[in-house]
Write a protein that holds these residues in place. Sequence first.
Motif, mmCIF file in Angstrom:
data_model
loop_
_atom_site.group_PDB
_atom_site.id
_atom_site.type_symbol
_atom_site.label_atom_id
_atom_site.label_comp_id
_atom_site.label_asym_id
_atom_site.label_seq_id
_atom_site.Cartn_x
_atom_site.Cartn_y
_atom_site.Cartn_z
ATOM 1 N N LEU A 86 0.834 -1.198 0.000
ATOM 2 C CA LEU A 86 0.000 0.000 0.000
ATOM 3 C C LEU A 86 0.871 1.250 0.000
ATOM 4 O O LEU A 86 1.741 1.414 0.849
ATOM 5 C CB LEU A 86 -0.922 0.000 1.212
ATOM 6 C CG LEU A 86 -2.008 1.067 1.230
ATOM 7 C CD1 LEU A 86 -2.990 0.857 0.079
ATOM 8 C CD2 LEU A 86 -2.746 1.058 2.564
ATOM 9 N N ARG A 87 0.663 2.116 -0.983
ATOM 10 C CA ARG A 87 1.450 3.350 -1.119
ATOM 11 C C ARG A 87 0.593 4.599 -1.020
ATOM 12 O O ARG A 87 1.076 5.667 -0.712
ATOM 13 C CB ARG A 87 2.186 3.368 -2.467
ATOM 14 C CG ARG A 87 3.150 2.216 -2.680
ATOM 15 C CD ARG A 87 4.352 2.313 -1.740
ATOM 16 N NE ARG A 87 5.226 1.165 -1.873
ATOM 17 C CZ ARG A 87 5.269 0.137 -1.043
ATOM 18 N NH1 ARG A 87 4.452 0.077 -0.027
ATOM 19 N NH2 ARG A 87 6.102 -0.872 -1.235
ATOM 20 N N SER A 88 -0.703 4.471 -1.314
ATOM 21 C CA SER A 88 -1.612 5.615 -1.310
ATOM 22 C C SER A 88 -2.887 5.234 -0.566
ATOM 23 O O SER A 88 -3.529 4.245 -0.917
ATOM 24 C CB SER A 88 -1.929 6.027 -2.747
ATOM 25 O OG SER A 88 -2.905 7.047 -2.772
ATOM 26 N N LEU A 89 -3.224 6.029 0.456
ATOM 27 C CA LEU A 89 -4.387 5.744 1.281
ATOM 28 C C LEU A 89 -5.121 7.033 1.576
ATOM 29 O O LEU A 89 -4.510 8.035 1.948
ATOM 30 C CB LEU A 89 -3.942 5.096 2.603
ATOM 31 C CG LEU A 89 -5.022 4.894 3.662
ATOM 32 C CD1 LEU A 89 -6.047 3.877 3.199
ATOM 33 C CD2 LEU A 89 -4.378 4.467 4.981
ATOM 34 N N ASP A 90 -6.445 7.018 1.403
ATOM 35 C CA ASP A 90 -7.271 8.171 1.760
ATOM 36 C C ASP A 90 -8.426 7.681 2.625
ATOM 37 O O ASP A 90 -9.301 6.969 2.149
ATOM 38 C CB ASP A 90 -7.806 8.879 0.512
ATOM 39 C CG ASP A 90 -8.528 10.179 0.837
ATOM 40 O OD1 ASP A 90 -8.682 10.507 2.037
ATOM 41 O OD2 ASP A 90 -8.936 10.867 -0.107
#
Length: 105
Positions: A86-90
């Motif tokens: 996981l590199r991008s989380l919102d």
Amino acid sequence: SHNLLSDIGPLASLPALQELNVNHNRITDLSPAFRCEALEVMLASSNCVSSVTGVELNSLHQLSLFANHIADLDALILGLSSLPNLRSLDVGGNPCMDEPSRRYG
């Protein structure tokens, strides 16, 4: 996105699915998508999701859960710990992020 979906059960039979956009629906349960082993991008903002318990997607690198019903930050962190790439989380716009000390600026 924007389809008024509430059930994504049929996705469980798509193990090679790589990108999923179910933004702006009425989904409460994302677990059928957790069976899509090749999934790299999951966009599920503006739904009714309250938990990501059981997610184990080694290929997932982008996850958007903005504006859902996730209230338990500890459970969220525990669930996300099984996403090694996981590199991008919102997760903004969820009840677990309402406390000012949990926001980033």
